[in-house]
Scaffold this active site. Structure first.
Site, PDB file in Angstrom:
ATOM      1  N   ARG A  99       0.820  -1.213   0.000  1.00 38.42           N
ATOM      2  CA  ARG A  99       0.000   0.000   0.000  1.00 38.42           C
ATOM      3  C   ARG A  99       0.856   1.267   0.000  1.00 38.42           C
ATOM      4  O   ARG A  99       0.587   2.208  -0.758  1.00 38.42           O
ATOM      5  CB  ARG A  99      -0.924   0.001   1.221  1.00 38.42           C
ATOM      6  CG  ARG A  99      -1.908   1.164   1.272  1.00 38.42           C
ATOM      7  CD  ARG A  99      -2.982   1.026   0.214  1.00 38.42           C
ATOM      8  NE  ARG A  99      -2.646   1.711  -1.050  1.00 38.42           N
ATOM      9  CZ  ARG A  99      -3.079   1.301  -2.213  1.00 38.42           C
ATOM     10  NH1 ARG A  99      -3.829   0.216  -2.341  1.00 38.42           N
ATOM     11  NH2 ARG A  99      -2.749   1.958  -3.321  1.00 38.42           N
ATOM     12  N   LYS A 134       2.277  25.064  -3.923  1.00 37.64           N
ATOM     13  CA  LYS A 134       1.062  24.362  -3.494  1.00 37.64           C
ATOM     14  C   LYS A 134       1.329  22.860  -3.522  1.00 37.64           C
ATOM     15  O   LYS A 134       0.831  22.126  -4.381  1.00 37.64           O
ATOM     16  CB  LYS A 134      -0.121  24.717  -4.390  1.00 37.64           C
ATOM     17  CG  LYS A 134      -0.565  26.169  -4.257  1.00 37.64           C
ATOM     18  CD  LYS A 134      -1.749  26.465  -5.166  1.00 37.64           C
ATOM     19  CE  LYS A 134      -2.196  27.913  -5.045  1.00 37.64           C
ATOM     20  NZ  LYS A 134      -3.335  28.237  -5.942  1.00 37.64           N
ATOM     21  N   LYS A 166       4.068  39.333  -3.659  1.00 37.30           N
ATOM     22  CA  LYS A 166       2.680  39.033  -3.948  1.00 37.30           C
ATOM     23  C   LYS A 166       1.768  40.104  -3.357  1.00 37.30           C
ATOM     24  O   LYS A 166       2.223  41.062  -2.728  1.00 37.30           O
ATOM     25  CB  LYS A 166       2.330  37.637  -3.428  1.00 37.30           C
ATOM     26  CG  LYS A 166       3.302  36.550  -3.923  1.00 37.30           C
ATOM     27  CD  LYS A 166       2.706  35.186  -3.936  1.00 37.30           C
ATOM     28  CE  LYS A 166       1.798  35.010  -5.128  1.00 37.30           C
ATOM     29  NZ  LYS A 166       1.298  33.619  -5.239  1.00 37.30           N
ATOM     30  N   GLU A 194       4.114  40.453  -8.500  1.00 37.65           N
ATOM     31  CA  GLU A 194       2.778  40.091  -8.965  1.00 37.65           C
ATOM     32  C   GLU A 194       1.928  41.341  -9.147  1.00 37.65           C
ATOM     33  O   GLU A 194       1.937  42.236  -8.289  1.00 37.65           O
ATOM     34  CB  GLU A 194       2.137  39.161  -7.939  1.00 37.65           C
ATOM     35  CG  GLU A 194       0.683  38.813  -8.213  1.00 37.65           C
ATOM     36  CD  GLU A 194       0.073  38.035  -7.052  1.00 37.65           C
ATOM     37  OE1 GLU A 194       0.314  36.824  -6.969  1.00 37.65           O
ATOM     38  OE2 GLU A 194      -0.639  38.664  -6.229  1.00 37.65           O
ATOM     39  N   ASP A 215      -1.417  38.026 -12.507  1.00 35.36           N
ATOM     40  CA  ASP A 215      -2.224  37.147 -11.658  1.00 35.36           C
ATOM     41  C   ASP A 215      -3.698  37.241 -12.001  1.00 35.36           C
ATOM     42  O   ASP A 215      -4.298  38.318 -11.947  1.00 35.36           O
ATOM     43  CB  ASP A 215      -2.004  37.509 -10.185  1.00 35.36           C
ATOM     44  CG  ASP A 215      -2.716  36.554  -9.253  1.00 35.36           C
ATOM     45  OD1 ASP A 215      -2.598  35.336  -9.466  1.00 35.36           O
ATOM     46  OD2 ASP A 215      -3.386  37.024  -8.315  1.00 35.36           O
TER      47      ASP A 215
END
Length: 283
Positions: A99, A134, A166, A194, A215
């Protein structure tokens, strides 16, 4: 890479502990420790393979004598029903590690397969598909390697590796003008900033950074942004598109003048490439 190797060892140890593979009560009750056998892992659908290092390490950690052979190497494409790997050794170790090994292979092959689909959609454009941060906690080096196996490339690996300004940085700094002032020419030359609108983009005309991230722009807004940047003259900054990109529209974003398209879903939304482990014979 050393970072990948360290992460690999740590995550495999955690997977083995999580599955309590050394206390596999079913296998211990039914299978003699002396029994050996042959097993094969097969893909249950078409895709791109990634994750052999992790899968092999699962089995080798349980029993160093197990033979693990990748019949379809990382970065290779497989068809439905095709053998991905073959094992030979003690059956108790093969079944106990099944597994955990499949979890690594299926997830990482899923990332590679999804990346390959995006790469195919921009083929010939010169645009590079990038991953993002992410990623699954603890799995970043393995997932980023899977992205490379799928034909994509890696963005920064962590917050220390690149100046990436950002939206929240801009707010905290007091606006784009303050960001430019605080960074200064030396840092601007290696920074990415950004922007969320054409108005914000226009504010960088006199002091453009190394790279600008558009963005959540639509393809039409990207075209306008590229025209605006061309009007600045001189050596243009690199352009990265991010946000709202999927397989249905990524080709429309890959316009001349776009250098990169970053796609969080390469790692965050990749479905697994389903596989099965089959015990073929014992002796």
């Amino acid at each position: 890479m050393e970072e990948v190797e360290k992460s690999l060892i740590e995550i495999v140890k955690k997977a083995i502990a999580e599955d309590a593979v050394r206390s596999d009560v079913t296998t211990q009750l039914l299978v003699k420790r002396s029994l050996s056998g042959d097993a094969v892992i097969k893909a249950k659908g078409p895709g791109v393979v990634s994750g052999h290092e992790a899968a092999e390490l699962v089995f080798k950690t349980l029993d160093k004598t197990i033979s693990y052979v990748a019949t379809a190497s990382d970065a290779s494409r497989v068809a439905k029903g095709q053998a991905v790997a073959r094992m030979r050794g003690r059956v108790v170790a093969i079944l106990a590690g099944e597994r955990a090994a499949l979890n690594f292979l299926q997830h990482l092959s899923g990332v590679a397969t999804r990346t390959a689909a995006f790469v195919e959609m921009v083929k010939g454009s010169g645009v590079v598909n990038l991953d993002t941060l992410k990623t699954t906690p603890g799995m970043r080096p393995l997932e980023k390697k899977a992205v490379r196996n799928g034909g994509g490339e890696n963005h920064r690996w962590n917050l220390s590796q690149m100046i990436l300004v950002k939206e929240n940085h801009v707010k905290a700094a007091g606006g784009l003008a303050k960001v430019v002032e605080k960074l200064g020419p030396e840092n601007l030359a290696k920074a990415e900033i950004e922007v969320a609108s054409l108005d914000e983009l226009a504010q960088l005309r006199e002091t453009p950074p190394m790279r600008i991230m558009l963005d959540n722009f639509t393809p039409e807004m990207v075209a306008e942004a590229l025209a605006l940047v061309r009007s600045w003259g001189g050596l243009p900054p690199q352009i990265e598109v991010s946000g709202g990109v999927d397989l249905s529209n990524v080709g429309r974003f890959a316009a001349p003048g776009v250098n990169f398209i970053s796609i969080g879903s390469l790692t965050a939304q990749a479905p697994i490439l389903d596989m099965s482990l089959i015990l073929e014979g014992t002796y």
